[in-house]
Motif scaffolding. Sequence first.
Motif, PDB file in Angstrom:
ATOM      1  N   HIS A  99       0.861  -1.185   0.000  1.00  0.00           N
ATOM      2  CA  HIS A  99       0.000   0.000   0.000  1.00  0.00           C
ATOM      3  C   HIS A  99       0.890   1.225   0.000  1.00  0.00           C
ATOM      4  O   HIS A  99       2.113   1.107   0.036  1.00  0.00           O
ATOM      5  N   HIS A 101       1.520   3.825   2.094  1.00  0.00           N
ATOM      6  CA  HIS A 101       2.061   4.547   3.256  1.00  0.00           C
ATOM      7  C   HIS A 101       3.581   4.640   3.212  1.00  0.00           C
ATOM      8  O   HIS A 101       4.259   3.732   2.735  1.00  0.00           O
ATOM      9  N   HIS A 104       6.293   2.011   3.659  1.00  0.00           N
ATOM     10  CA  HIS A 104       6.254   0.858   2.749  1.00  0.00           C
ATOM     11  C   HIS A 104       6.752   1.193   1.338  1.00  0.00           C
ATOM     12  O   HIS A 104       7.059   0.289   0.575  1.00  0.00           O
ATOM     13  N   HIS A 184      -7.188  -1.296   5.454  1.00  0.00           N
ATOM     14  CA  HIS A 184      -6.317  -0.339   6.155  1.00  0.00           C
ATOM     15  C   HIS A 184      -6.154   0.936   5.329  1.00  0.00           C
ATOM     16  O   HIS A 184      -6.041   2.032   5.851  1.00  0.00           O
ATOM     17  N   ASP A 203      -0.233  -3.919   5.907  1.00  0.00           N
ATOM     18  CA  ASP A 203      -0.862  -3.393   7.128  1.00  0.00           C
ATOM     19  C   ASP A 203      -2.328  -3.813   7.265  1.00  0.00           C
ATOM     20  O   ASP A 203      -3.039  -3.296   8.120  1.00  0.00           O
TER      21      ASP A 203
HETATM   22 ZN   LIG Z   1       0.061   1.523   6.559  1.00  0.00          ZN
END
Ligand SMILES: [Zn+2]
Length: 314
Positions: A99, A101, A104, A184, A203
């Motif tokens: 994802h 974020h 990551h 998430h 996550d």
């Molecule tokens: Zn995350």
Amino acid sequence: MKMKTTVLIINVLAVLLVQSVMAQTPKAELKQITESVYAYTGVPAGTPGNIFFVNTGIVIGNDAVLVVDTLTSAKEAEGFWADIRKITDKPVRYVVNTHYHLDHVLGNSFFADMGARIIGHVKCREAVISTGDKTLGNPEAFGLPADFWEGTRAVAPDTAFERGMILDLGGVAVKLIYTGFASHSQGSIIVHIPSQDVLFAGDILFTDFHPYLGEGDLPGWEKNLDFIHAMNVSHIIPGHGPLSSNKDIEDLKAYLPFFDKKAKELSAGEKDVEKLTAAMLEVLPKRAGGDFIVTMNLKTRYLTDNGNGQSQKK
Ligand SMILES: [Zn+2]
């Protein structure tokens, strides 16, 4: 002569001190999970080179290596690369982002410069394009030193998919799956390696850590947890926390609606974030990251003007 001896003793003491400090510093290692999969798991807070103690990993086939998530900066990714090279010299052909974020994806630029293709869900690609540069311009907002992202660029997936994709590394196939439901984040995906009985949950799963749910789609998240549970995979690598199993999926599935219910109840009467965090931590199950993550969840979701437990991002 005496002087020399004293200097020597001081030097020896200094070396011993440095050695003992180094021995105490947690150093994350890529641990072998199965024959073809290695991962950083259960990364302790304070680990050098992994500021947000995120789990990442690699899958090794006969022809190529695939990396799952890239840590928080190009510098961190370079350390990850060095650890990969201790295990294999095969080409790192693919990076998968679970994802968008920062912890990551912001090591992507390092791997892209090394020639890897960057792959993610279309929503992940869009989010890195729309938020990546803004994030890099504001390290203080994340409690990071001003020079933290020196040498880092925001690189979005160059290859994106909506529902799924299979990557063949030579004898080892990797399945990228979007369940059809946000969780998430919008566009959080699962990375499944059937021949290894391994799954990277990103996550979608936090184990022994309070989950960040500020942007979460809670009903969709529960559907994702059910989906993973039904896959019955032996080795589940969460986005944060130790190597996991279906028991940890069940725990998070119980946690999410409980958090939501309690946060709605308690925030109706208490608007002070510190007091509210303390009240939440009293009733929540014990997990790491409490003060920081629970506060963030309350601020982004329950203490907003229209704070009603609905995700503010659509
Ligand atoms: Zn995350």
